[in-house]
Design an enzyme around this catalytic site. Structure first.
Site, mmCIF file in Angstrom:
data_model
loop_
_atom_site.group_PDB
_atom_site.id
_atom_site.type_symbol
_atom_site.label_atom_id
_atom_site.label_comp_id
_atom_site.label_asym_id
_atom_site.label_seq_id
_atom_site.Cartn_x
_atom_site.Cartn_y
_atom_site.Cartn_z
ATOM 1 N N LYS A 22 32.147 28.499 52.465
ATOM 2 C CA LYS A 22 31.088 28.216 51.476
ATOM 3 C C LYS A 22 31.460 27.037 50.585
ATOM 4 O O LYS A 22 30.658 26.156 50.341
ATOM 5 C CB LYS A 22 30.842 29.422 50.546
ATOM 6 N N ARG A 97 26.933 37.710 43.693
ATOM 7 C CA ARG A 97 27.833 38.520 44.525
ATOM 8 C C ARG A 97 27.479 39.997 44.457
ATOM 9 O O ARG A 97 28.116 40.802 45.141
ATOM 10 C CB ARG A 97 29.257 38.343 44.014
ATOM 11 N N ARG A 134 45.231 29.030 53.916
ATOM 12 C CA ARG A 134 44.497 28.172 52.968
ATOM 13 C C ARG A 134 45.363 27.742 51.782
ATOM 14 O O ARG A 134 46.111 28.507 51.220
ATOM 15 C CB ARG A 134 43.287 28.944 52.438
ATOM 16 N N ARG A 162 46.494 30.124 46.867
ATOM 17 C CA ARG A 162 45.796 30.837 45.801
ATOM 18 C C ARG A 162 46.454 32.192 45.555
ATOM 19 O O ARG A 162 46.859 32.857 46.497
ATOM 20 C CB ARG A 162 44.322 31.037 46.189
ATOM 21 N N ARG A 173 39.537 41.967 49.074
ATOM 22 C CA ARG A 173 38.366 41.110 48.839
ATOM 23 C C ARG A 173 37.322 41.286 49.942
ATOM 24 O O ARG A 173 36.127 41.290 49.681
ATOM 25 C CB ARG A 173 38.800 39.645 48.734
HETATM 26 P P1 ADP Z 1 36.175 33.527 47.772
HETATM 27 O O1 ADP Z 1 34.737 33.257 48.079
HETATM 28 O O2 ADP Z 1 37.118 32.753 48.617
HETATM 29 O O3 ADP Z 1 36.496 34.994 47.717
HETATM 30 P P2 ADP Z 1 35.877 32.564 45.016
HETATM 31 O O4 ADP Z 1 36.625 31.363 44.634
HETATM 32 O O5 ADP Z 1 34.387 32.474 45.149
HETATM 33 O O6 ADP Z 1 36.564 33.074 46.330
HETATM 34 O O7 ADP Z 1 36.178 33.749 43.955
HETATM 35 C C1 ADP Z 1 37.484 34.121 43.593
HETATM 36 C C2 ADP Z 1 37.434 35.341 42.673
HETATM 37 O O8 ADP Z 1 36.702 35.011 41.468
HETATM 38 C C3 ADP Z 1 36.700 36.563 43.236
HETATM 39 O O9 ADP Z 1 37.532 37.354 44.065
HETATM 40 C C4 ADP Z 1 36.323 37.281 41.936
HETATM 41 O O10 ADP Z 1 37.416 37.934 41.346
HETATM 42 C C5 ADP Z 1 35.938 36.127 41.026
HETATM 43 N N1 ADP Z 1 34.491 35.797 41.146
HETATM 44 C C6 ADP Z 1 33.976 34.613 41.613
HETATM 45 N N2 ADP Z 1 32.622 34.658 41.595
HETATM 46 C C7 ADP Z 1 32.264 35.881 41.112
HETATM 47 C C8 ADP Z 1 31.027 36.528 40.876
HETATM 48 N N3 ADP Z 1 29.868 35.932 41.136
HETATM 49 N N4 ADP Z 1 31.051 37.797 40.383
HETATM 50 C C9 ADP Z 1 32.208 38.405 40.103
HETATM 51 N N5 ADP Z 1 33.419 37.863 40.308
HETATM 52 C C10 ADP Z 1 33.464 36.608 40.811
#
Ligand code: ADP
Length: 225
Positions: A22, A97, A134, A162, A173
């Site tokens: 994404k 999400r 990654r 990360r 996750r």
């Molecule tokens: P990925 O899509 O690779 O899991 P992101 O960078 O989008 O990673 O998100 C990393 C972390 O940030 C998530 O695991 C969560 O803890 C938090 N996070 C990001 N976006 C949201 C969201 N919309 N709602 C709740 N937590 C979020």
């Protein structure tokens, strides 16, 4: 008499599990359409780095692979969408999400054009493999390109793993994705502007599929309006 010029808008939501690509695709889309890429993950990681109040509260949740609370994330996105650069549209990466976030987003964009929702689909074993390898830039937060060695090809920053990409946290996750985010596919699937994308292809082919999907979805959305 000529009618006033209408500014074309494009409001994109990128759905899909962690590791689906994404972020990479949102970045490309944003630069092609000159729209802001709004990544809640990037915003939250920045907040952790700068030690803000939000970052302090989010850190443990992110490191445990859990979601940050809906109210906090909805507040971030609401404020960001009100910025001038998002007037003609946006590319949302990592938001919504949960169904609560998706409902809030529908309210935020009620006066804009339709949401184009792209669901990037990738088999779970491929995701686990991708996330294990990654790295991101510790300075600008960009995903490292596959050919990058020790430094970010964009800003020269150090590449790091990360904190939430360890095998156990990745499993958590993915579990949370299945439970809380996958239901969003049903939430959006009936819309004319929803499209599923095969994310298990090379990044350039995924980009081409996304371009075709956006053209088709935007046309379908206009037909409805
Ligand atoms: P990925 O899509 O690779 O899991 P992101 O960078 O989008 O990673 O998100 C990393 C972390 O940030 C998530 O695991 C969560 O803890 C938090 N996070 C990001 N976006 C949201 C969201 N919309 N709602 C709740 N937590 C979020």
């Amino acid at each position: 008499m000529t009618s006033p010029a209408v500014q074309p808008t494009l409001n994109v939501v990128m759905l899909g599990p962690p590791g689906a690509g994404k972020g990479t695709q949102a970045e490309r889309l944003a630069s092609r359409h000159r729209l802001p890429k709004i990544s809640t993950g990037d915003i939250l990681r920045k907040a952790v780095q700068t030690g803000s109040e939000l970052g302090g509260a989010a850190r443990q949740l992110i490191d445990a692979g859990k979601l940050v609370g809906d109210d906090a994330v909805i507040g971030i996105v609401k404020g960001r969408l009100e910025c001038e650069d998002a007037r003609c549209g946006f590319i949302l990466d990592g938001f919504p999400r949960t169904v609560v976030q998706a409902t809030a987003l529908d309210e935020m964009v009620a006066m804009r054009g339709p949401l184009v929702v792209l669901d990037i689909v990738v088999p779970e074993d491929v995701l686990v493999h991708r996330l294990a390898g990654r790295r991101i830039c510790s300075r600008c937060g960009a995903n490292a390109s596959v050919d990058a060695k020790d430094a970010c090809t964009r800003c020269g920053g150090e590449l790091v793993t990360r904190t939430d990409d360890g095998a156990e946290i990745v499993r958590e996750r993915l579990k949370i994705y299945q439970r809380q985010t996958k239901p969003l596919v049903d939430y959006y699937a009936q819309r004319l502007t929803f499209r599923s994308i095969d994310g298990n292809q090379s990044p350039d082919i995924v980009t081409a599929s996304i371009d075709a999907a956006i053209t088709a979805a935007a046309t379908a959305g206009r037909g409805r309006a």
